[in-house]
Design an enzyme around this catalytic site. Structure first.
Site, PDB file in Angstrom:
ATOM      1  N   GLU A 200     -11.945  -2.435 -20.563  1.00 53.05           N
ATOM      2  CA  GLU A 200     -11.985  -3.897 -20.550  1.00 53.05           C
ATOM      3  C   GLU A 200     -10.660  -4.547 -20.921  1.00 53.05           C
ATOM      4  O   GLU A 200     -10.456  -5.743 -20.691  1.00 53.05           O
ATOM      5  CB  GLU A 200     -13.089  -4.396 -21.500  1.00 53.05           C
ATOM      6  CG  GLU A 200     -14.500  -4.228 -20.974  1.00 53.05           C
ATOM      7  CD  GLU A 200     -15.053  -2.814 -21.144  1.00 53.05           C
ATOM      8  OE1 GLU A 200     -16.200  -2.571 -20.730  1.00 53.05           O
ATOM      9  OE2 GLU A 200     -14.326  -1.955 -21.700  1.00 53.05           O
TER      10      GLU A 200
ATOM     11  N   ASP B   6      -4.343  -2.462 -19.304  1.00 49.02           N
ATOM     12  CA  ASP B   6      -3.523  -1.253 -19.458  1.00 49.02           C
ATOM     13  C   ASP B   6      -3.793  -0.538 -20.775  1.00 49.02           C
ATOM     14  O   ASP B   6      -2.892   0.075 -21.362  1.00 49.02           O
ATOM     15  CB  ASP B   6      -2.024  -1.603 -19.353  1.00 49.02           C
ATOM     16  CG  ASP B   6      -1.658  -2.289 -18.051  1.00 49.02           C
ATOM     17  OD1 ASP B   6      -2.265  -1.942 -17.015  1.00 49.02           O
ATOM     18  OD2 ASP B   6      -0.780  -3.171 -18.063  1.00 49.02           O
TER      19      ASP B   6
ATOM     20  N   HIS C 290       0.359   2.270 -13.250  1.00 49.99           N
ATOM     21  CA  HIS C 290       1.175   1.191 -13.816  1.00 49.99           C
ATOM     22  C   HIS C 290       2.638   1.634 -13.839  1.00 49.99           C
ATOM     23  O   HIS C 290       2.940   2.765 -14.239  1.00 49.99           O
ATOM     24  CB  HIS C 290       0.709   0.862 -15.243  1.00 49.99           C
ATOM     25  CG  HIS C 290       1.475  -0.269 -15.855  1.00 49.99           C
ATOM     26  ND1 HIS C 290       1.240  -1.577 -15.512  1.00 49.99           N
ATOM     27  CD2 HIS C 290       2.487  -0.287 -16.757  1.00 49.99           C
ATOM     28  CE1 HIS C 290       2.076  -2.362 -16.188  1.00 49.99           C
ATOM     29  NE2 HIS C 290       2.844  -1.606 -16.947  1.00 49.99           N
TER      30      HIS C 290
ATOM     31  N   LEU D  97     -10.737  -7.083 -12.730  1.00 50.48           N
ATOM     32  CA  LEU D  97     -12.022  -6.547 -12.299  1.00 50.48           C
ATOM     33  C   LEU D  97     -13.180  -7.220 -13.029  1.00 50.48           C
ATOM     34  O   LEU D  97     -13.062  -7.541 -14.214  1.00 50.48           O
ATOM     35  CB  LEU D  97     -12.090  -5.042 -12.572  1.00 50.48           C
ATOM     36  CG  LEU D  97     -11.129  -4.145 -11.807  1.00 50.48           C
ATOM     37  CD1 LEU D  97     -11.379  -2.697 -12.199  1.00 50.48           C
ATOM     38  CD2 LEU D  97     -11.266  -4.328 -10.309  1.00 50.48           C
TER      39      LEU D  97
ATOM     40  N   ALA E 121       8.059   8.876  -9.601  1.00 46.55           N
ATOM     41  CA  ALA E 121       6.927   8.911 -10.533  1.00 46.55           C
ATOM     42  C   ALA E 121       5.600   8.534  -9.874  1.00 46.55           C
ATOM     43  O   ALA E 121       4.705   9.364  -9.750  1.00 46.55           O
ATOM     44  CB  ALA E 121       7.197   7.986 -11.724  1.00 46.55           C
ATOM     45  N   GLU E 122       5.461   7.294  -9.415  1.00 42.96           N
ATOM     46  CA  GLU E 122       4.158   6.812  -8.950  1.00 42.96           C
ATOM     47  C   GLU E 122       3.576   7.677  -7.838  1.00 42.96           C
ATOM     48  O   GLU E 122       2.403   8.062  -7.879  1.00 42.96           O
ATOM     49  CB  GLU E 122       4.263   5.361  -8.470  1.00 42.96           C
ATOM     50  CG  GLU E 122       4.608   4.371  -9.558  1.00 42.96           C
ATOM     51  CD  GLU E 122       4.685   2.950  -9.027  1.00 42.96           C
ATOM     52  OE1 GLU E 122       3.819   2.562  -8.225  1.00 42.96           O
ATOM     53  OE2 GLU E 122       5.623   2.229  -9.416  1.00 42.96           O
TER      54      GLU E 122
ATOM     55  N   GLY F 135       0.778  -1.229   0.000  1.00 44.92           N
ATOM     56  CA  GLY F 135       0.000   0.000   0.000  1.00 44.92           C
ATOM     57  C   GLY F 135       0.810   1.279   0.000  1.00 44.92           C
ATOM     58  O   GLY F 135       0.370   2.301   0.546  1.00 44.92           O
TER      59      GLY F 135
ATOM     60  N   ASN G 209      -5.943   3.491 -12.732  1.00 50.16           N
ATOM     61  CA  ASN G 209      -4.913   2.547 -12.323  1.00 50.16           C
ATOM     62  C   ASN G 209      -3.544   3.204 -12.446  1.00 50.16           C
ATOM     63  O   ASN G 209      -3.327   4.048 -13.315  1.00 50.16           O
ATOM     64  CB  ASN G 209      -4.969   1.298 -13.227  1.00 50.16           C
ATOM     65  CG  ASN G 209      -3.912   0.277 -12.871  1.00 50.16           C
ATOM     66  OD1 ASN G 209      -3.813  -0.153 -11.724  1.00 50.16           O
ATOM     67  ND2 ASN G 209      -3.099  -0.116 -13.842  1.00 50.16           N
TER      68      ASN G 209
END
Length: 208
Positions: A148, A151, A110, A94, A180-181, A12, A108
């Site tokens: 659907e 990525d 990535h 999902l 970055a993230e 997390g 999301n």
């Protein structure tokens, strides 16, 4: 106030980045209303509880089949009526029904510059292993909407990170997170919460 539900499978760290950004007002007009993990032992659940956020586990191991798990997961999401679902290291496919119901309301993070090193099989440390195997000089992270595909949804933000000659997958993973993230995920949420993001012709447009 944008109601955010975060889904996470592991430690997390991206969740913590969002929690910290809300506390420090780098994300405004938003609150996390629930954290869901498919792993009952995920440290992310402890991070959420420490911040006073509702947290629960919905694990496929606890259900007879995938359909039963999907139904339970949908219930756990929908009872909180979120405005935005954030996948912060969520290693579960999902349910398509969830994607349909929350079209353009699921994002999301990535750990690469999509469309490089993404798609089926590219997640977690594997991404960084493949980056080093290929010998690219620039990697990074991407925040995108979820559709659907794997990525394949519209890209919201990207941040480049330099690959160093002596990198290991673990060292590179940490640098991508830090540079970055942990920066672009909060920024993307803040942009969405404050109405700066629109989608036109399958592409994200950001207003200032």
């Amino acid at each position: 106030m944008l109601k955010i539900l975060v889904c996470v499978s592991g430690g997390g760290t991206n969740l913590q980045a969002v929690i910290d950004a809300i506390r420090e007002n780098r994300i405004t007009n938003a609150q996390i209303i629930r954290v869901i993990s498919n792993n009952r032992n995920a440290y992310a659940l402890e991070r959420a509880r420490a911040a006073g956020i509702d947290a629960l586990s919905v694990s496929p191991k606890e259900y007879a089949d995938r359909e039963a798990f999907h139904e339970a997961f949908l219930r756990a999401v929908e009872e909180k009526e979120p405005d935005l679902i954030v996948l912060a290291g969520f290693l579960v496919v999902l349910p398509e029904e969830l994607i349909r119901r929350y079209r353009n309301r699921i994002i999301n993070i990535h750990p690469s510059l999509i469309p490089s090193f993404c798609g089926k099989g590219f997640y977690g440390i594997r991404v960084h292993e493949k980056v080093l195997e290929r010998g690219v000089k620039i990697t990074g992270a991407t925040v995108h909407f979820v559709d659907e595909g794997t990525d394949t949804g519209p890209i919201i933000l990207q941040q480049a990170v330099t690959v160093e000659d002596d990198d290991t997958p673990e060292i590179l993973q940490k640098r991508v997170m830090e540079q970055a993230e942990w920066k672009i995920l909060p920024k993307a949420i803040d942009d969405i919460a404050n109405g700066r993001i629109t989608i036109m012709d399958g592409k994200v447009r950001r207003s200032r």
